[in-house]
Structure formats: structure tokens, C-alpha cells
Write an enzyme that holds these catalytic residues in place. Structure first.
Site, PDB file in Angstrom:
ATOM      1  N   MET A  45       0.877  -1.095  -0.062  1.00  0.00           N
ATOM      2  CA  MET A  45       0.098  -0.087   0.046  1.00  0.00           C
ATOM      3  C   MET A  45       0.818   1.231  -0.098  1.00  0.00           C
ATOM      4  O   MET A  45       1.601   1.479   0.812  1.00  0.00           O
ATOM      5  CB  MET A  45      -0.818  -0.160   1.170  1.00  0.00           C
ATOM      6  CG  MET A  45      -1.765   1.238   1.277  1.00  0.00           C
ATOM      7  SD  MET A  45      -3.094   0.892   2.666  1.00  0.00           S
ATOM      8  CE  MET A  45      -2.179   0.357   4.138  1.00  0.00           C
TER       9      MET A  45
ATOM     10  N   TYR B 135       1.050   3.594  12.614  1.00  0.00           N
ATOM     11  CA  TYR B 135       0.903   3.396  11.320  1.00  0.00           C
ATOM     12  C   TYR B 135      -0.607   2.929  11.094  1.00  0.00           C
ATOM     13  O   TYR B 135      -1.244   2.657  12.048  1.00  0.00           O
ATOM     14  CB  TYR B 135       1.705   2.588  10.595  1.00  0.00           C
ATOM     15  CG  TYR B 135       2.098   1.072  10.920  1.00  0.00           C
ATOM     16  CD1 TYR B 135       1.034   0.337  11.672  1.00  0.00           C
ATOM     17  CD2 TYR B 135       3.211   0.295  10.643  1.00  0.00           C
ATOM     18  CE1 TYR B 135       1.324  -0.899  12.227  1.00  0.00           C
ATOM     19  CE2 TYR B 135       3.388  -0.848  10.953  1.00  0.00           C
ATOM     20  CZ  TYR B 135       2.170  -1.563  11.957  1.00  0.00           C
ATOM     21  OH  TYR B 135       2.713  -2.927  12.017  1.00  0.00           O
ATOM     22  N   GLU B 136      -0.801   3.119   9.838  1.00  0.00           N
ATOM     23  CA  GLU B 136      -2.485   2.959   9.489  1.00  0.00           C
ATOM     24  C   GLU B 136      -3.446   3.815  10.177  1.00  0.00           C
ATOM     25  O   GLU B 136      -4.392   3.531  10.485  1.00  0.00           O
ATOM     26  CB  GLU B 136      -3.062   1.191   9.628  1.00  0.00           C
ATOM     27  CG  GLU B 136      -2.041   0.581   9.162  1.00  0.00           C
ATOM     28  CD  GLU B 136      -1.755   0.686   7.464  1.00  0.00           C
ATOM     29  OE1 GLU B 136      -2.691   1.344   7.125  1.00  0.00           O
ATOM     30  OE2 GLU B 136      -0.953   0.470   7.267  1.00  0.00           O
ATOM     31  N   GLY B 137      -2.958   5.187  10.550  1.00  0.00           N
ATOM     32  CA  GLY B 137      -3.571   6.096  11.299  1.00  0.00           C
ATOM     33  C   GLY B 137      -3.356   6.188  12.617  1.00  0.00           C
ATOM     34  O   GLY B 137      -3.491   5.328  13.355  1.00  0.00           O
TER      35      GLY B 137
END
Length: 570
Positions: free
Chosen positions: A161, A427-429
Site C-alpha cells: 500500500m 501506522y494505519e492512522g
């Protein structure tokens, strides 16, 4: 200090707390019976114990490196990954039409958590590929699906991603990567991306990147962004890796932890890509992958907590130091060590139950299409991600403390859990962004999804008063405080008032949810057994923290901004 997969915990939670049979009662998952789930858990647990866990220290001590433009992975990682791929563990929840198992995401969460306990750095690889698969299943053309999904499902190809850029960070709308239309229907992608997890490896036949980029006629901000699939090697007419694409790994980050996971800076120089979804609609498509990753990252936190707890418990059962209240035993008999271990175990159980409840809601929403299930899943996701990762960090830190001075010595391995799991709250928000999402978008329904959960917790507590009166009363009272805090949040028209207390609000909500699942566990156990004792510990000693969290949450923003920049700098 071997790792032991907690398969019995998953079975207990499935049967008594979240009721996995709800999934089995749907047409989509009618073939997934209890025996199948048990077999899956047993085999995944064995693989995690015997194949992945022995490589854990390899990744920390011998990190992935970039040599002559090629990524060289840690010793044993290639063989361990091959075992995962051959066992089908990458594609457990994927569509069988393209080579997946078609299992519920709830079961996949349990499998992924065991893998994360055993080797978080390596488990990141299939985690990203799973999200990649879900995004393509939902948004790609049939031609792209036929070309990429069988390879991704088999593990022959890995998926990544690509969102973040040096100047953008969490502000994805500020990205500068460009996409240009080619005459053959493909696109030329140019730009640089950073923090790309498993951006390359030496054991994948091909690495397939999902890249966010902006067309020249794309508007500003997130609404003008498109999503593209950009392979390391362009598939030939037979769907096999062909010529090298115009992309490269510029460098690998030198990180605090997860050393075995290559985190790449990626450069795209007119690389060939193909559109996923519609032009200028990339964020919608990418959010499919991001939401998958957010919950799975919460599971990573739980997995790291489980590993750190087992590591600390084993040490505490062997280490002798001083005379304990119980005689000449090991340090596990000291009251404060017992407190730390009980906290680690209780927090891990609560975070695991929340994560699996969230996964179940996702499965039920997909299987039934019911709006209530989808709203429940959306509301729980930021809580599961944030509380799961915060729990991993807290438990890993306590694990070091249990070891005492030896915890600060790298040879014991205790510090690796803390270093590896620390990234999960970022990570991932970040967890701050998760909390802002909770009090903003997830309360846009006027609190309907939140109140439905609150009503459910209170109703169960009322029913539990007959068998567990003291614990039930404490949970009921805490839920009333949660209701008041939720009402306050919903009433704030200025979102910054909500944002000022969003993190303590999420933490308080998670604390009450954790108490709910511990109470359910005690009631399911029936007797005065270990689950009841652990529930009593959590409810009497940890649940009271909710009061301080909600008091903080409802203070609003003024007090924060009363402190000027000069005050902060003084």
C-alpha cells in the site's frame, strides 16, 4: 521460552462472548462449522509455534538490507513465508473464485494474531497482501482480478500500500505523485512514496503496489486522487512476471523495531500502472484496504501483548530474588510482579475480545448487508485499532519491567516486543486520528451506534446481577458514566471541543467494553474459576480508570489553548 498459541482463548471467545455461530447461520458462511474453525486454529497455531516463532530473533538481529538495489531479507524469513503461502494462510478470507479459502474475517483475525505473536515483522507481509486482495476484489476490473488475485492469494506475489509521501504525512490529500494517461489504457506513475512496508523482498516472484496518484485533471485534496496497481514486473501474456517496471527501492529505513520488515522509500519514474476503480475515486478504493489494515493492526497489538506476556511469565516462574510472602518461591510470588502479570493478562483478553467482536460485525455486515451490523463494525474499528495497539505497547513495557534489569538487556528478548509493537499505534492512522474519527464521523449518526452498544452492555450487566452482583453493578455504573460522556460529545457542535478529549474518550469507552467482556467471561464460566478471578481483577482495579478518562474527555478545548506557545516554550 517457547511461544504457545492461545487457541483455547479464541475458542472460548467464539463460543461464549461474540457467538461465532451467528456467522455460521448466514448463507455466506453456512459451511464454516465449529470443527472447521477448530482445525484452522490448531494448524495455524502449530505453524506459528514451530515455523514462525523460531525466526523472531533473526529479524531483529539480522535486519533486512538493501544491496545493489535488491532487498535481502532476514535468515529464515523466506522459508517461513513459503510455509505460510503453502498452507493457504495468506488467503484465508479471500474469495474462493480466485484461490482463497472464503473463511470469515473473524477467523482470519485469530490466525493473524497468532502470526503476529510469533513474528510481527514477517506477519506484516501477508497482512498487507490481504488488504491488497480485499481492495482488488471490491474495486478492480475482472481483467485485473484474473491477473493478480490468484498470484496474491497463493503468496507467489506480495501486495503493498503506497500512500505516504515526504511532504504529506497523514495529510494524504497533499500528495504530489502524478499519473498520466497512456494511449493503451494504462497510466504512467511518477513520484516518491515513503514508509512502504515490505516494498520489496527476495522471496516474492513479483511485488504489486497499490499507489495513490493524481491525474492532471484531478482536483485538489483527497477528492482528486486515483488508485493504481503498479507491479514490480509487468505481467506478460501468460500472467507471469515479465519486463521490469520503471520503479525502484531507493533506500530502507533504519527503524526502532520490526527490523526484519523492509520499510522502503519507493521511486516511480513513469512506471506503468492500471486504474483500480474510477478516476478521481482512489481514496474510496484505498479505504477498503486501510480499514482492513486498521483492524489487523489492532490484532498485531494483541499478538505482541500475548508474546510479551508469555515471555514475562516464563521468566517470572524461573527467576528467584528475595524472600516472597509465600516463602522461597520465584518472583511471581511478589505482589507487584503478580499485579503486573495480572494486568498484562487482563488487558490482552479485553483487547482480543474487542478485536474479534469488531471482526464479527464486519462479517455479519458483509453476510447480511444489514445497516446495523455495518454501523457497529465502523464504530468499533477505531476502538479496536487504538486499544489493541495501546495494549500491546503497555503489556510489552510491563514485560520489560517484570524482567527487571534483565529486561533492559537485549539478549533476553523482552525489549524486542516493545520496540516491534511501538509502531502499531502510529501506522494505519495514528491512534489520535482513530480517536478523532470516533468522535467525529462515527458520531455523525447522533450517537446511534454508540448508544446501541451502551444499551447492550447495560442490559447484560442487569441480567448478570443475579450471579455476579458486585461486578455487574460496577459495570452498570461505569456504563452510565460512558453514556453521559457520549451525550456530551454528541452535543458539541464545534468538533475541536470533541477532538480535545477524543483520546481519553476512546480509552474510556474501551475500558468499559473490556469490563463487559470480562463480565461475560465470568458468567460463562459459572464457577469461581480463573476467568472469574481475572474479571474481578479487571473490574475492581482497572475499570475505575474510566472515570478519570471521561472527566478528561469532557473538559473541551479551552484549557489546551490557554497554554500559549510561549507558555509551552517557557
Amino acid at each position: 521460552m517457547p511461544y504457545r498459541a492461545p487457541t483455547g482463548e479464541y475458542e472460548f471467545i467464539f463460543q461464549n462472548l461474540i457467538k461465532l455461530d451467528q456467522i455460521q447461520g448466514t448463507e455466506k458462511f453456512a459451511d464454516v462449522d465449529g470443527d472447521t474453525v477448530s482445525a484452522i486454529l490448531t494448524e495455524a497455531g502449530r505453524m506459528s509455534e514451530e515455523v514462525l516463532y523460531p525466526t523472531l530473533r533473526n529479524g531483529d538481529l539480522t535486519p533486512a538490507v538493501l544491496e545493489n538495489g535488491k532487498v535481502r531479507t532476514s535468515p529464515g524469513f523466506a522459508e517461513a513465508f513459503q510455509s505460510m503461502a503453502e498452507g493457504g494462510w495468506i488467503s484465508t478470507a479471500a474469495d474462493p473464485e480466485y484461490g482463497g479459502m472464503g473463511l470469515p474475517f473473524t477467523v482470519t483475525m485469530a490466525v493473524n494474531e497468532m502470526m503476529a505473536s510469533a513474528n510481527l515483522a514477517l506477519q506484516l507481509n501477508p497482512l498487507l497482501t490481504q488488504g491488497h486482495i480485499e481492495a482488488l476484489e471490491a474495486h478492480a476490473t475482472e481483467e485485473i482480478k484474473q491477473t493478480y488475485l490468484p498470484k496474491l492469494n497463493s503468496g507467489a506475489w506480495n501486495g503493498t500500500m503506497n500512500l505516504t509521501e515526504p511532504q504529506a504525512g497523514s495529510d494524504v490529500g497533499a500528495l504530489a505523485t502524478k499519473a498520466t494517461r497512456n494511449d493503451d489504457g494504462s497510466y504512467a506513475i511518477t513520484g516518491q512514496k515513503i514508509f512502504i512496508t515490505w516494498g520489496d523482498s527476495d522471496f516474492a516472484e513479483n511485488v504489486v503496489h497499490l499507489v495513490l496518484a493524481r491525474l492532471s485533471d484531478g482536483g485538489k485534496g483527497t477528492k482528486g486522487i486515483s488508485l493504481f496497481v503498479v507491479p514490480r514486473h509487468i505481467p506478460d501474456e501468460n500472467g507471469e512476471p515479465g519486463v521490469a517496471n520503471s520503479l525502484k527501492v531507493v533506500s530502507l529505513e533504519h527503524k526502532m523495531g520490526i527490523h526484519g520488515s523492509p520499510t522502503a522509500v519507493m521511486q516511480y519514474d513513469g512506471a506503468t500502472g492500471w486504474l483500480v476503480g474510477e478516476e478521481h475515486d482512489g481514496m474510496k478504493c484505498m479505504f477498503t484496504m486501510m480499514n482492513n489494515a486498521r483492524l489487523n493492526v489492532g490484532g498485531q497489538g494483541v499478538g505482541a501483548a500475548e508474546g510479551a506476556y508469555q515471555h514475562a511469565l516464563a521468566y517470572a516462574l524461573e527467576r528467584k530474588q528475595g524472600r516472597t510472602p509465600l516463602g522461597e518461591g520465584t518472583i511471581v510470588d511478589h505482589a507487584d510482579v503478580r499485579r503486573m502479570l495480572a494486568t498484562m493478562k487482563a488487558e490482552t483478553f479485553a483487547a482480543r475480545a474487542i478485536a474479534l467482536e469488531t471482526a464479527l460485525a464486519i462479517d455479519m455486515g458483509n453476510a447480511t448487508g444489514t445497516a446495523d451490523w455495518k454501523a457497529r463494525a465502523a464504530f468499533l474499528t477505531p476502538i479496536a485499532k487504538s486499544f489493541g495497539t495501546d495494549t500491546g505497547i503497555k503489556v510489552a513495557d510491563l514485560g520489560i519491567q517484570v524482567h527487571g534489569g534483565m529486561g533492559f538487556i537485549e539478549e533476553t528478548g523482552a525489549a524486542q516486543y516493545a520496540r516491534d509493537v511501538r509502531i502499531t499505534s502510529i501506522y494505519e492512522g495514528t491512534n489520535g486520528i482513530q480517536s478523532m474519527d470516533l468522535v467525529a464521523r462515527k458520531l455523525m449518526d447522533g450517537g446511534e451506534a454508540a448508544y446501541a452498544l451502551i444499551d447492550e452492555i447495560e442490559s447484560f450487566a442487569e441480567d448478570a446481577r443475579g450471579t455476579r452482583p458486585n461486578m455487574a453493578e460496577a459495570v452498570w455504573q461505569a456504563t452510565e458514566t460512558l453514556r453521559e460522556a457520549t451525550e456530551w460529545m454528541v452535543s458539541q457542535g464545534n468538533l475541536n471541543e470533541r477532538f480535545a478529549g477524543c483520546v481519553p474518550f476512546l480509552n474510556g469507552f474501551a475500558r468499559v467494553l473490556g469490563a463487559h467482556y470480562h463480565l461475560k467471561a465470568a458468567c460463562a464460566e459459572g464457577s469461581e474459576g480463573p476467568r472469574t478471578k481475572l474479571a474481578r481483577f479487571y473490574i475492581s482495579r482497572l475499570l475505575p480508570e474510566h472515570a478519570g478518562a471521561f472527566a478528561h474527555a469532557m473538559q473541551g478545548a479551552k484549557g489546551l489553548y490557554d497554554l500559549s506557545i510561549g507558555d509551552l516554550s517557557a
